[in-house]
Scaffold this motif. Structure first.
Motif, short mmCIF file in Angstrom:
data_model
loop_
_atom_site.label_atom_id
_atom_site.label_comp_id
_atom_site.label_asym_id
_atom_site.label_seq_id
_atom_site.Cartn_x
_atom_site.Cartn_y
_atom_site.Cartn_z
N ARG A 57 0.85 -1.19 0.00
CA ARG A 57 0.00 0.00 0.00
C ARG A 57 0.88 1.24 0.00
O ARG A 57 1.99 1.22 0.53
CB ARG A 57 -0.88 0.05 1.27
CG ARG A 57 -1.78 -1.12 1.50
CD ARG A 57 -2.96 -1.19 0.61
NE ARG A 57 -3.66 0.08 0.40
CZ ARG A 57 -4.82 0.16 -0.23
NH1 ARG A 57 -5.43 -0.91 -0.68
NH2 ARG A 57 -5.39 1.33 -0.42
N PHE A 94 11.56 10.58 -6.66
CA PHE A 94 12.99 10.72 -6.42
C PHE A 94 13.65 11.64 -7.45
O PHE A 94 14.88 11.76 -7.49
CB PHE A 94 13.66 9.35 -6.42
CG PHE A 94 13.14 8.47 -5.33
CD1 PHE A 94 13.62 8.60 -4.03
CD2 PHE A 94 12.12 7.57 -5.56
CE1 PHE A 94 13.12 7.83 -3.01
CE2 PHE A 94 11.60 6.80 -4.55
CZ PHE A 94 12.10 6.92 -3.26
N VAL A 95 12.85 12.25 -8.31
CA VAL A 95 13.41 13.17 -9.30
C VAL A 95 12.57 14.45 -9.29
O VAL A 95 11.49 14.49 -8.69
CB VAL A 95 13.39 12.55 -10.72
CG1 VAL A 95 14.27 11.34 -10.78
CG2 VAL A 95 11.98 12.21 -11.15
N VAL A 96 13.07 15.47 -9.95
CA VAL A 96 12.32 16.72 -10.02
C VAL A 96 11.45 16.68 -11.27
O VAL A 96 11.93 16.44 -12.37
CB VAL A 96 13.28 17.93 -10.07
CG1 VAL A 96 12.49 19.20 -10.25
CG2 VAL A 96 14.11 17.98 -8.81
N LEU A 97 10.16 16.89 -11.07
CA LEU A 97 9.23 16.84 -12.21
C LEU A 97 9.14 18.21 -12.87
O LEU A 97 9.14 19.24 -12.19
CB LEU A 97 7.84 16.42 -11.74
CG LEU A 97 7.72 15.05 -11.07
CD1 LEU A 97 6.26 14.70 -10.88
CD2 LEU A 97 8.41 13.99 -11.88
N THR A 98 9.06 18.20 -14.18
CA THR A 98 8.82 19.46 -14.90
C THR A 98 7.39 19.45 -15.42
O THR A 98 6.69 18.45 -15.31
CB THR A 98 9.79 19.61 -16.08
OG1 THR A 98 9.53 18.55 -17.00
CG2 THR A 98 11.23 19.55 -15.62
N VAL A 156 4.86 21.12 -14.32
CA VAL A 156 3.80 21.19 -13.30
C VAL A 156 2.81 22.26 -13.74
O VAL A 156 3.21 23.39 -14.00
CB VAL A 156 4.40 21.55 -11.92
CG1 VAL A 156 3.29 21.67 -10.89
CG2 VAL A 156 5.42 20.51 -11.51
N GLY A 191 1.00 16.74 -10.39
CA GLY A 191 2.38 16.69 -9.89
C GLY A 191 3.40 17.06 -10.95
O GLY A 191 4.56 17.27 -10.63
N ASP A 244 14.62 10.56 -19.47
CA ASP A 244 15.92 11.18 -19.21
C ASP A 244 16.74 10.18 -18.40
O ASP A 244 16.37 9.86 -17.27
CB ASP A 244 15.73 12.49 -18.42
CG ASP A 244 17.05 13.20 -18.14
OD1 ASP A 244 18.12 12.54 -18.23
OD2 ASP A 244 17.01 14.41 -17.81
N ARG A 289 19.38 10.42 -16.77
CA ARG A 289 19.90 10.90 -15.48
C ARG A 289 18.86 10.66 -14.38
O ARG A 289 19.21 10.35 -13.25
CB ARG A 289 20.25 12.39 -15.60
CG ARG A 289 21.37 12.63 -16.61
CD ARG A 289 21.55 14.09 -16.91
NE ARG A 289 20.30 14.69 -17.41
CZ ARG A 289 20.17 15.97 -17.70
NH1 ARG A 289 21.19 16.80 -17.55
NH2 ARG A 289 19.03 16.45 -18.14
N ASN A 290 17.57 10.80 -14.74
CA ASN A 290 16.51 10.45 -13.79
C ASN A 290 16.58 8.97 -13.43
O ASN A 290 16.45 8.58 -12.27
CB ASN A 290 15.14 10.73 -14.40
CG ASN A 290 14.80 12.21 -14.40
OD1 ASN A 290 15.45 12.98 -13.69
ND2 ASN A 290 13.82 12.59 -15.18
N LEU A 300 19.15 8.31 -10.81
CA LEU A 300 18.73 8.69 -9.45
C LEU A 300 17.75 7.66 -8.89
O LEU A 300 17.82 7.27 -7.73
CB LEU A 300 18.06 10.07 -9.48
CG LEU A 300 18.96 11.26 -9.80
CD1 LEU A 300 18.13 12.51 -10.00
CD2 LEU A 300 19.96 11.48 -8.66
N ASN A 348 14.75 17.84 -23.02
CA ASN A 348 15.46 18.69 -22.06
C ASN A 348 16.90 18.20 -21.87
O ASN A 348 17.84 18.99 -21.81
CB ASN A 348 14.70 18.67 -20.73
CG ASN A 348 15.36 19.54 -19.68
OD1 ASN A 348 15.78 20.66 -19.98
ND2 ASN A 348 15.49 19.03 -18.47
#
Lengths: 460, 301
Positions: free
Chosen positions: B101, B113-117, B119, B133, B141, B143-144, B147, B209
């Motif tokens: 859950r 765990f990554v930065v979202l673009t 938004v 989100g 990507d 690189r994501n 991570l 990107n």
């Protein structure tokens, strides 16, 4: 940074060295030196790994800053939301209404007792079934769900239940008011139906669908194939039960079901099942036309047992339902009712009934089958055929006043729907309704279904 | 009734007991995460991929087989960011498995765990099927992916401490190979920098990107809304001012819209694997990006 930590390690080593007793043997000193070296080594490796992690973290932050800055407000909003509204349940609203063209007046399905008041929606323009749905986790152990149905001029609690989240071992328990897990279509709300109205089978079995106030326990087998068993105990106040039947210290209705399902290749998936329902109605009220063609009122007390077999098959090329897909769905039921029937005295209105209560039994069956094909994105066509068999109905002594019928009600429906997006749908349906003996009706409906708010997940 | 219940309990204990000796059961929502879990877990995990690269990730159904597989999973690896919102809740609610859950260690959301673009500034469905989100297609990507791999290795070690060293070692080896591969892709894809393109859905935004390409339009007028002729006609007109060199769609997209545009704009259509398995060449995460770069390069000339 690295220097600082190395210096710290040396300082510890020195301190330990200074603390040595003056007369220690050379061997001891050697051992201690070794130990200190080990400590130093382990420190250095740990420091190195810390430095590595720091570097990674810095790189991540830099990258985050370098990436589109628009990401920041969203992150902040998510992380920084501390107000109590953040705990509000997910809310979604289903707007559903229609324009229906059908014959006016009282219509009923010949040879069957009417099941509740949901037999069909109004004709003309109608707000036939809008819904408000709220759901959220209660705490780490339970989930809560509320579904309010807004029909014309009334508000009904369609569902209001809690469900366990973490019993494990495949067990799930649900309590409150819920849609029974029997059959296939029963757990679907009207907005998830593939046709503008209910099929005849569910209409005579439950009115709209079987709602239970009670408990449900389900167990899912730990097998790669889907195999689920469920049992329910409920008040049983809704048809085929009755208000009086539910008024007791016990359950007025029991249900059990088993479902099995899986995939065939990547393009096909299926589910089939068998369900059983047993209800104990007491003084269950119904209207009949007696042999004088006058409306009579009956009360049934006894046992109602029903078996339902369901089957659904879905196809989509490569399992990608976006452009094209096909769904076949069919269900079959047999119902036996036995007990006593009272036909209230209606002789004052010219009726035949004299208020006699006597044995009653019936064995009835029926089925429906439907196929829905999405032939291009957003457009679907569907065909449904319903067939009921009013079977053997024995009115006992009351057969002198009420005439049985061996009519076989049926209905054929054809629909076309268009969904501008995942959240909106318009439907056109034509139907030839032969559910009422001697009164075939050609019907059509124009319907809209819109969903607002939280993105609801749909069952298979 | 009581007897039946006892039988069920006995059966369930028996079956789940025997399963305890097996490998860590991973239920991956998307093929990229099943590939990643296999890279890190090796022979200590048994991975089930719930979907394929030919399926639109936004339109997955909660099939009975998925519920059955989630029942015995020790770890669910999904994208999150509401990508699986249309089906995963139904699967989790019916699986009777508390370990997976949301909030439990057995539930892993890659996108957290990554930065979202992407938004959305304003949450309104009039903007299409927007994800509050941000854009959830983070695996485009690499690189994501790097991570997420680190976080996933840590999570596997947490759930299966007996094999923690195994996961750590495999992750270290993967991270090394992955960072070498990223350098190579970046070198190979250098000619793509600044190239303008039109895409079907905003699926590859993280890819553009990373490699410095510029998406000047999407065939879908709004995310998730089917391409319309009027919108695509506008894009064709836009070619005069902002000329895209290609039109890109994913392996699960219907190619007809891209073909329509390509014919009128006189640009090549490039079909990219949406994820691992999207093309015969994209067999794992490495060949997935190899194949993407290989398919983009000729069209950019």
């Amino acid at each position: 940074m690295a220097f600082k930590h190395n210096a710290l390690a040396s300082a510890i080593a020195l301190a330990l060295g200074a603390a040595l007793p003056a007369g220690a043997a050379d061997g001891d000193i050697e051992a201690i030196r070794k130990e200190i070296k080990q400590i130093k080594d382990s420190y250095e490796s740990r420091i190195q790994s810390l430095e590595q992690r720091l570097k990674e973290a810095e790189a991540k932050t830099e990258r985050a800053a370098a990436q589109v800055p628009a990401a920041q407000p969203g992150q902040a909003a998510r992380g920084g939301s501390t107000s109590s509204s953040a705990f509000n349940p997910d809310i979604s609203v289903i707007l559903q209404g229609a324009f229906n063209k059908r014959e006016g007046g009282e219509r009923h399905i010949s040879g069957f007792f009417e099941a509740g008041e949901h037999a069909h929606s109004e004709r003309g323009f109608t707000l036939d079934h809008s819904e408000v749905v709220m759901s959220a986790n209660v705490d780490p152990y339970f989930r809560g769900f509320l579904n309010l149905a807004v029909a014309d001029e009334e508000l009904e609690v369609e569902e209001a239940w809690f469900q366990t989240l973490g019993l494990g071992r495949g067990f799930t328990v649900k309590g409150g008011r819920f849609l029974s897990g029997i059959g296939y279509q029963n757990e679907q709300h009207p907005h998830a139906w593939d046709f503008a109205d209910n099929n005849l089978m569910y209409s005579v079995l439950f009115g709209e669908h079987l709602i239970h106030d009670g408990l449900q326990a389900k167990w899912l087998a730990p097998t790669p194939i889907f195999l689920e068993f469920g049992a329910e105990a409920a008040r049983g106040q809704f048809f085929p039960g009755s208000d009086d039947g539910g008024d007791k210290n016990g359950a007025g209705a029991w249900a059990a079901f088993a479902h099995i399902g899986g995939d065939v290749g990547v393009s096909n998936s299926w589910r089939t099942g068998l369900s059983y329902l047993r209800a104990r109605p007491k003084a269950r009220h119904a209207h009949v036309d007696d042999i004088n063609d006058v409306e009579g009122h009956t009360d049934f007390t006894g046992t109602s047992k029903a078996w339902i077999a369901d089957f659904v098959w879905k196809w989509a090329p490569n399992g990608n339902a976006r452009a094209r897909n096909f769904k076949f769905q069919a269900e079959y039921f047999r119902r036996k009712e036995s007990g006593s029937l009272l036909c209230e005295d209606n002789s004052a209105e010219g009726g035949a009934c004299t208020g006699i209560e006597d044995a009653f039994s019936s064995k009835q069956s029926g089925w429906y089958a439907q196929g829905v094909f999405q032939f291009m994105p957003r457009w679907r066509v569907g065909l449904r055929f319903d067939q009921l068999n009013s079977g053997n109905v024995d009115f006992g002594a009351n057969s002198a006043f009420i005439e049985g019928s061996d009519y076989k009600p049926s209905k054929t429906s054809l629909m076309l729907d268009f969904s501008p997006s995942e959240f909106s749908r318009f439907r056109f349906q034509v139907a030839r309704d032969k559910s009422m003996e001697g009164d075939t009706d050609n019907q059509f409906s124009l319907q809209y279904i819109h969903s607002l708010g939280a993105h609801g997940a749909h069952r298979f | 009734m009581k007897f039946l219940f006892r039988c069920l309990v006995a059966l369930s204990i028996g079956l789940s007991g025997s399963a305890a000796f097996a490998a860590l059961n991973v239920f991956a929502c998307m093929p990229e995460w099943s590939a990643l879990a296999a890279e890190i877990g090796g022979d200590k995990v048994s991975v089930y991929a719930a979907t394929t690269a030919m399926q639109d990730p936004h339109r997955i159904e909660a099939r009975p087989s998925l519920i059955a597989r989630a029942r015995s999973a020790d770890l669910v690896v999904c994208t999150g960011a509401e990508l699986e919102i249309g089906w995963l809740p139904v699967v989790l609610d019916n699986a009777g498995n508390g370990k997976i859950r949301p909030g439990q260690p057995g539930y892993f959301e890659a996108s957290s765990f990554v930065v979202l673009t992407g938004v959305p500034e304003r949450l309104d469905r009039a903007m299409g099927d927007v994800h509050p989100g941000g854009n959830p297609h983070v695996h485009t990507d690499p690189r994501n992916v790097g991570l997420i791999a680190a976080a996933l290795a840590q999570r596997m070690a947490q759930i299966d401490p007996a094999n923690a060293a195994h996961y750590r070692q495999r992750h270290e080896a993967f991270a090394q190979r992955w960072s070498n591969a990223i350098s190579k892709w970046e070198r190979d894809a250098a000619p793509l920098k600044g190239v303008m393109l039109v895409q079907h859905h905003t699926y590859y935004d993280y890819l553009w990107n990373w490699l410095g390409l510029q998406a000047v339009g999407a065939l879908e007028p709004k995310p998730g809304v089917e391409p319309t002729v009027s919108h695509m006609t506008q894009l064709v007109t836009q070619q005069q001012t902002r000329p895209a060199k290609m039109v890109v769609h994913g392996s699960y997209n219907d190619p007809r819209a891209s073909n329509w545009f390509a014919e009128r704009a006189k640009v090549p259509v490039v079909m990219l694997p949406a994820t691992v398995g999207g093309t015969p060449e994209a067999k794992d995460l490495f060949s997935f990006f190899d194949d993407i770069v290989r398919r983009l390069l000729p069209a950019a000339k």
